[in-house]
Design a protein around this motif. Structure first.
Motif, short mmCIF file in Angstrom:
data_model
loop_
_atom_site.label_atom_id
_atom_site.label_comp_id
_atom_site.label_asym_id
_atom_site.label_seq_id
_atom_site.Cartn_x
_atom_site.Cartn_y
_atom_site.Cartn_z
N LEU A 1 51.84 31.16 37.08
CA LEU A 1 52.34 32.50 36.79
C LEU A 1 51.36 33.53 37.35
O LEU A 1 50.17 33.26 37.45
N PRO A 2 51.84 34.71 37.73
CA PRO A 2 50.93 35.74 38.25
C PRO A 2 49.84 36.06 37.23
O PRO A 2 50.08 36.09 36.03
N TYR A 3 48.65 36.30 37.73
CA TYR A 3 47.51 36.58 36.85
C TYR A 3 47.63 37.97 36.24
O TYR A 3 47.81 38.96 36.93
N HIS A 4 47.57 38.04 34.92
CA HIS A 4 47.55 39.31 34.22
C HIS A 4 46.86 39.10 32.88
O HIS A 4 46.50 37.99 32.52
N ASN A 5 46.70 40.13 32.11
CA ASN A 5 45.89 40.07 30.90
C ASN A 5 46.43 39.10 29.87
O ASN A 5 45.68 38.42 29.19
N THR A 6 47.75 39.05 29.70
CA THR A 6 48.30 38.16 28.68
C THR A 6 48.24 36.72 29.11
O THR A 6 48.27 35.82 28.28
N HIS A 7 48.14 36.49 30.41
CA HIS A 7 48.15 35.10 30.89
C HIS A 7 46.88 34.36 30.50
O HIS A 7 46.89 33.14 30.39
N ILE A 8 45.77 35.08 30.32
CA ILE A 8 44.52 34.39 30.02
C ILE A 8 44.43 33.98 28.55
O ILE A 8 43.50 33.29 28.17
N LEU A 9 45.38 34.44 27.72
CA LEU A 9 45.38 33.97 26.35
C LEU A 9 45.68 32.49 26.34
O LEU A 9 46.69 32.05 26.88
N PHE B 1 41.08 30.40 32.63
CA PHE B 1 41.51 31.65 32.01
C PHE B 1 40.86 31.91 30.64
O PHE B 1 40.47 33.04 30.36
N PRO B 2 40.74 30.92 29.77
CA PRO B 2 40.01 31.18 28.52
C PRO B 2 38.56 31.57 28.75
O PRO B 2 38.02 32.40 28.01
N MET B 3 37.90 30.99 29.78
CA MET B 3 36.53 31.40 30.07
C MET B 3 36.47 32.81 30.62
O MET B 3 35.59 33.59 30.27
N MET B 4 37.42 33.16 31.48
CA MET B 4 37.44 34.50 32.05
C MET B 4 37.65 35.57 30.99
O MET B 4 37.19 36.70 31.13
N LYS B 5 38.35 35.22 29.93
CA LYS B 5 38.58 36.18 28.85
C LYS B 5 37.26 36.62 28.21
O LYS B 5 37.16 37.75 27.72
N LEU B 6 36.25 35.75 28.23
CA LEU B 6 34.96 36.07 27.60
C LEU B 6 33.97 36.73 28.55
O LEU B 6 32.90 37.15 28.13
N SER B 7 34.30 36.81 29.82
CA SER B 7 33.35 37.33 30.80
C SER B 7 33.25 38.85 30.71
O SER B 7 34.23 39.55 30.45
N CYS B 8 32.03 39.33 30.94
CA CYS B 8 31.82 40.78 31.00
C CYS B 8 31.84 41.27 32.44
O CYS B 8 31.52 42.43 32.71
N SER B 9 32.19 40.39 33.38
CA SER B 9 32.34 40.77 34.78
C SER B 9 33.79 41.13 35.07
O SER B 9 34.68 40.93 34.24
N ASP B 10 34.03 41.64 36.27
CA ASP B 10 35.39 41.88 36.72
C ASP B 10 36.01 40.54 37.10
O ASP B 10 35.52 39.86 38.01
N THR B 11 37.08 40.16 36.41
CA THR B 11 37.68 38.82 36.61
C THR B 11 38.92 38.86 37.48
O THR B 11 39.59 37.84 37.62
N GLN B 12 39.23 40.00 38.07
CA GLN B 12 40.46 40.10 38.87
C GLN B 12 40.43 39.15 40.06
O GLN B 12 41.41 38.46 40.34
N VAL B 13 39.32 39.12 40.77
CA VAL B 13 39.21 38.24 41.94
C VAL B 13 39.26 36.79 41.53
O VAL B 13 40.00 35.98 42.12
N ALA B 14 38.49 36.42 40.50
CA ALA B 14 38.48 35.03 40.04
C ALA B 14 39.86 34.61 39.54
O ALA B 14 40.31 33.49 39.80
N GLY B 15 40.55 35.52 38.83
CA GLY B 15 41.88 35.20 38.33
C GLY B 15 42.87 35.03 39.45
O GLY B 15 43.71 34.12 39.43
N PHE B 16 42.78 35.90 40.46
CA PHE B 16 43.69 35.79 41.61
C PHE B 16 43.44 34.51 42.38
O PHE B 16 44.39 33.80 42.76
N VAL B 17 42.17 34.19 42.63
CA VAL B 17 41.85 32.96 43.36
C VAL B 17 42.31 31.73 42.58
O VAL B 17 42.83 30.76 43.16
N THR B 18 42.16 31.76 41.25
CA THR B 18 42.61 30.65 40.43
C THR B 18 44.11 30.42 40.57
O THR B 18 44.57 29.28 40.75
N SER B 19 44.89 31.50 40.50
CA SER B 19 46.34 31.37 40.62
C SER B 19 46.74 30.89 42.02
O SER B 19 47.65 30.07 42.16
#
Length: 306
Positions: free
Chosen positions: A264-272, A185-203
């Motif tokens: 926890l479900p993937y959302h913007n605050t979760h990657i903090l 999640f900290p790495m995804m926060k820095l990505s300029c790609s769409d991280t929704q799929v990666a975040g969902f797969v991670t969870s």
């Protein structure tokens, strides 16, 4: 150089891990602290592995799995702490993107393997306490080897699925990770790609690796508690609880922290990044594992005395 220009885009080639803070005085203190933690972790878990191997009285299923757990904790701790110690010693907190992915891969594999191994250990204690007459025939050498191997293999296979969506992300902006190791999640926060799929797969992968083992562990201890409460003598209850109390402490520390971060479900605050919970399952658990087992286990104490 931290960045390179590729097809008119700035591509990040290295990350900066901010760890737990900056400053000469704080760096010196943290260097000594994490170096001490790493030394105690490696020494304690190595001692358990050696005792299990050389002492004939410890050649039982319980100590076979304990030896596997100690070996896993050595690898687990070594995937994170040495880089932290070196960064505080030299002040260089940079890590290449490939090195960051490599660290995350091994960390994820070992974390998943520990989830499965803790579940296997709880099942072993369930058979020993609730099915004592069938325990020797059920938990034989072949089953022990299969369960131990399955824990390691399952951990590495599950995270191998997860590393592909993470490694395919593009990083073309800031390169400072406000964390002490390369996590998803900290790495995804820095990505300029769409991280929704990666975040969902991670969870999803984290849930598959942690929730079923957690439910198996919880069920095993529930049956153990019910069985122990039926023992008429207080001495028998104490003896039964002593065989699994130390394992329960490790399980609570590990699952309580890892479930709070990843399931926890993937959302913007979760990657903090939250550094408190990850510190429990990456630093504290490998450290206290040998201490808990050596202080709470009479057979380990006898083996150490010999």
């Amino acid at each position: 150089m931290a960045n390179q220009v590729w097809k008119n885009r700035t591509v990040v080639t290295e990350f900066i891990l901010l760890d737990f803070g900056n400053g000469p005085e704080l760096d010196c203190l943290l260097f000594l602290m994490f170096l001490s933690i790493y030394f105690v972790t490696i020494a304690g878990n190595t001692c358990i592995v050696v005792l299990v191997v050389v002492n004939q009285h410890l050649h039982t299923p319980m100590y076979f799995f304990l030896g596997n757990l100690a070996c896993l904790e050595i690898c687990y701790s070594s995937s994170i702490l040495p880089r932290m110690v070196l960064s505080y010693a030299g002040g260089d907190r940079s890590i290449s993107v490939r090195g960051c992915f490599t660290q995350y891969y091994f960390f994820g594999c070992l974390a998943a393997a520990e989830c499965y191994l803790l579940a296997v250990m709880s099942y072993d204690r369930y058979l020993a306490v609730c099915k004592p007459l069938h325990y020797p025939s059920r938990m034989d050498t072949r089953l022990c080897l299969r369960l131990g191997a399955a824990s390691w293999v399952s951990g590495f296979l599950s995270n191998s699925i997860l590393i592909f969506p993470i490694s395919n992300l593009d990083f073309c902006g800031p390169n400072e990770i406000d964390h002490f190791f390369c996590d998803s999640f900290p790495m995804m926060k820095l990505s300029c790609s769409d991280t929704q799929v990666a975040g969902f797969v991670t969870s999803v992968v984290a849930g598959v690796c942690s929730l079923p083992p957690f439910l198996l562990t919880f069920s095993s201890y529930l049956y153990i508690i019910v069985t122990v409460m039926r023992i008429p003598s207080a001495t028998g209850k104490k003896k039964a609880f002593s065989t699994c109390s130390s394992h329960l402490v490790v399980v609570i520390l590990f699952y309580w922290s890892i479930l709070a971060v990843y399931v926890l479900p993937y959302h913007n605050t979760h990657i903090l990044p939250n550094k408190v919970f990850p510190a429990f399952y990456t630093i504290l658990t490998p450290l206290v594992n040998p201490l808990i087992y050596s202080l709470r286990n009479k057979e380990i104490k006898k083996a150490l005395q010999k």
